[in-house]
Write an enzyme that holds these catalytic residues in place. Structure first.
Site, PDB file in Angstrom:
ATOM      1  N   ASN A   7       0.867  -1.169   0.000  1.00 13.26           N
ATOM      2  CA  ASN A   7       0.000   0.000   0.000  1.00 13.26           C
ATOM      3  C   ASN A   7       0.908   1.225   0.000  1.00 13.26           C
ATOM      4  OD1 ASN A   7      -1.784   2.052   0.489  1.00 13.26           O
ATOM      5  ND2 ASN A   7      -2.682   1.153   2.333  1.00 13.26           N
ATOM      6  N   ARG A  93      -2.697  -2.097  -3.325  1.00 12.40           N
ATOM      7  CA  ARG A  93      -3.922  -1.330  -3.068  1.00 12.40           C
ATOM      8  C   ARG A  93      -3.911  -0.104  -3.982  1.00 12.40           C
ATOM      9  NH1 ARG A  93      -5.331   2.984   1.288  1.00 12.40           N
ATOM     10  NH2 ARG A  93      -7.569   3.067   0.994  1.00 12.40           N
ATOM     11  N   HIS A 182     -13.435   2.461   0.649  1.00 14.29           N
ATOM     12  CA  HIS A 182     -13.388   1.420   1.694  1.00 14.29           C
ATOM     13  C   HIS A 182     -13.933   0.093   1.169  1.00 14.29           C
ATOM     14  CE1 HIS A 182     -13.704   4.486   5.254  1.00 14.29           C
ATOM     15  NE2 HIS A 182     -12.441   4.204   5.014  1.00 14.29           N
ATOM     16  N   ARG A 243     -13.161  14.990   8.523  1.00 18.84           N
ATOM     17  CA  ARG A 243     -13.978  15.340   7.348  1.00 18.84           C
ATOM     18  C   ARG A 243     -15.424  15.532   7.767  1.00 18.84           C
ATOM     19  NH1 ARG A 243     -12.235  10.217   4.352  1.00 18.84           N
ATOM     20  NH2 ARG A 243     -10.031  10.571   3.966  1.00 18.84           N
ATOM     21  N   GLU A 386      -8.091  -5.481   5.630  1.00 15.16           N
ATOM     22  CA  GLU A 386      -8.054  -5.093   4.217  1.00 15.16           C
ATOM     23  C   GLU A 386      -6.903  -5.764   3.477  1.00 15.16           C
ATOM     24  OE1 GLU A 386      -9.364  -0.707   3.711  1.00 15.16           O
ATOM     25  OE2 GLU A 386      -8.873  -0.939   5.812  1.00 15.16           O
TER      26      GLU A 386
END
Ligand code: ADP
Length: 400
Positions: A7, A93, A182, A243, A386
């Site tokens: 990643n 990823r 996600h 956010r 993940e």
């Protein structure tokens, strides 16, 4: 054989090495501050005696190539990967696959060019992901490499869910639509959830909450995403660490007119100064709970706004699915915060959602059920993984 998951961020690189036979993690680590005078490698691995080991090195890593070579050296030195040829595949990823990728894809020049094209949609992430892929290809040309996209899981959304009510040319010519993110996490926990419920995934309607620093929820019918809260960017939807989530779209216009704010200032506001941090000054949910327990009204309000939004989406996605066979909580907050889970599920007995307070409060790190045995809708906590999902998907893509 082994599988390596990478990643790559703009100044960091995360890796995890799996053994194919039992999917055990053999090693993992993060290389950070790439490009700065002193970089850092934090690594963990299982030694030949099965003991957990770790290390922390500081060393210059001028670019991703140096970082990846450092990682390969560390894996060799710790005895978990003596030759790169032991790798069946490297799974990367990639944040944004746009509409071009509905599934993981073995990487070739055409795939690289398409990921490059998608960079306009994810300017902070795709170029860094791409840099990691190119370096890995150069250093390990003999190993097959597969891109696994965060957006791919959500490509099953119907137009009713993914289109904005905007003029059609913005979608047709400029790709303005909802994509969702996600995806690997939602895919992983939904598959695990169906297994825990002992129900075929194809016959499961699930609502999956991924609540970390970034947060999103997905309505999943038969293993396919029907709707999700993040949109064109990860800014839409739930309240997050920094956010804002859903807003009246006229608000930035108001700030431009009334405060003279420009694009950069508004971007900073919405992505970094809002969410939990905007409401109470902090974005770490543990610290916010401590503040709230001391009676801080802003911390209390931040938790209330966070949970109100969760419940609102829960209701909306319940209605979209019609029938729900399970609610899933994952991510740092979803897995560890009983107060948030209780708040989101409170008062929903008439929807068949009955949390078991003791099971919810028990601290555990494994996947578990936290609803009462009679609850018509089971509620599950499932730690996400993940990297494991990327490893599995990369291998599946290779096997065709
Ligand atoms: P990221 O999106 O960066 O991967 P994580 O999934 O690690 O984030 O989640 C980070 C969030 O999880 C932070 O708000 C953190 O406070 C919260 N968190 C972690 N552990 C707990 C806990 N025990 N109780 C409440 N919140 C927690």
């Amino acid at each position: 054989m082994k599988i390596l998951v990478l990643n790559a961020g703009s100044s960091s690189l995360k890796y995890r090495l799996f053994r194919r036979s039992d999917w055990q993690t053999l090693a993992s680590g993060t290389l950070s501050r790439i490009g700065e005078p002193q970089g850092e490698l934090r690594g963990h691995w299982i030694d030949e005696q099965g003991r957990a080991q770790d290390c922390q090195d500081t060393l210059p890593m001028p670019d991703h190539s140096a970082a990846l070579q450092r990682m390969a050296h560390r894996l060799r030195e710790s005895g978990v990967l003596s030759r790169m040829e032991e790798l069946a595949v490297i799974g990367h990823r990639v944040v944004h696959g746009g509409e071009a990728f509905q599934a993981p894809k073995r990487i070739d020049e055409q795939v690289l060019a398409t990921i490059q094209r998608m960079s306009a949609l994810a300017p902070l992430h795709n170029p860094a992901n791409l840099a990691g892929i190119r370096v890995a290809q150069k250093l390990f040309p003999q190993i097959p490499q597969v891109a696994v996209f965060d957006t791919a899981f959500h490509q099953s959304m119907p137009p009713a869910a993914y289109r904005y009510a905007l003029p059609a040319f913005l979608y047709e010519k400029h790709g303005v639509r909802r994509y969702g993110f996600h995806g690997t996490s939602h895919a992983y926990v939904c598959r695990r959830g169906a297994a825990l419920l002992q129900r075929p995934l194809e016959r499961c309607n699930l609502i999956s909450f991924h609540l970390g620093n970034g947060a999103s929820v997905a309505a999943v019918r038969g293993g396919k995403c029907l709707d999700t809260s993040m949109g064109f960017t990860p800014l839409e939807g739930l309240v997050m660490g920094t956010r804002c989530g859903d807003l009246d779209p006229a608000l930035p216009l108001y700030l431009m007119e009334q405060l003279g704010w420009d694009r950069a200032r508004i971007d900073q506001l919405l992505n970094r100064e809002s969410g939990l941090r905007g409401l109470c000054g902090r974005n770490d949910m543990r610290a916010i709970h401590r503040q709230a327990e001391q009676g801080d009204p802003q911390a209390l309000l931040a938790i209330q706004v966070f949970c109100h939004r969760l419940k609102k989406y829960l209701g909306a996605y319940y209605a979209l699915l019609g029938e729900v066979h399970g609610l899933i909580f994952t991510g740092g907050i979803g897995e560890n915060d009983p107060k948030v889970r209780a708040c989101a599920c409170e008062g929903l007995q008439n929807l068949g959602i009955q949390l078991d307070p003791a099971a919810n409060a028990a601290s555990a790190s494994e996947a578990r059920r936290i609803s009462t045995p009679e609850s018509p809708v089971p509620i599950l906590v499932i730690p996400t993984n993940e990297e494991l999902e990327i490893a599995r998907q990369a291998l599946a893509a290779l096997d065709g």
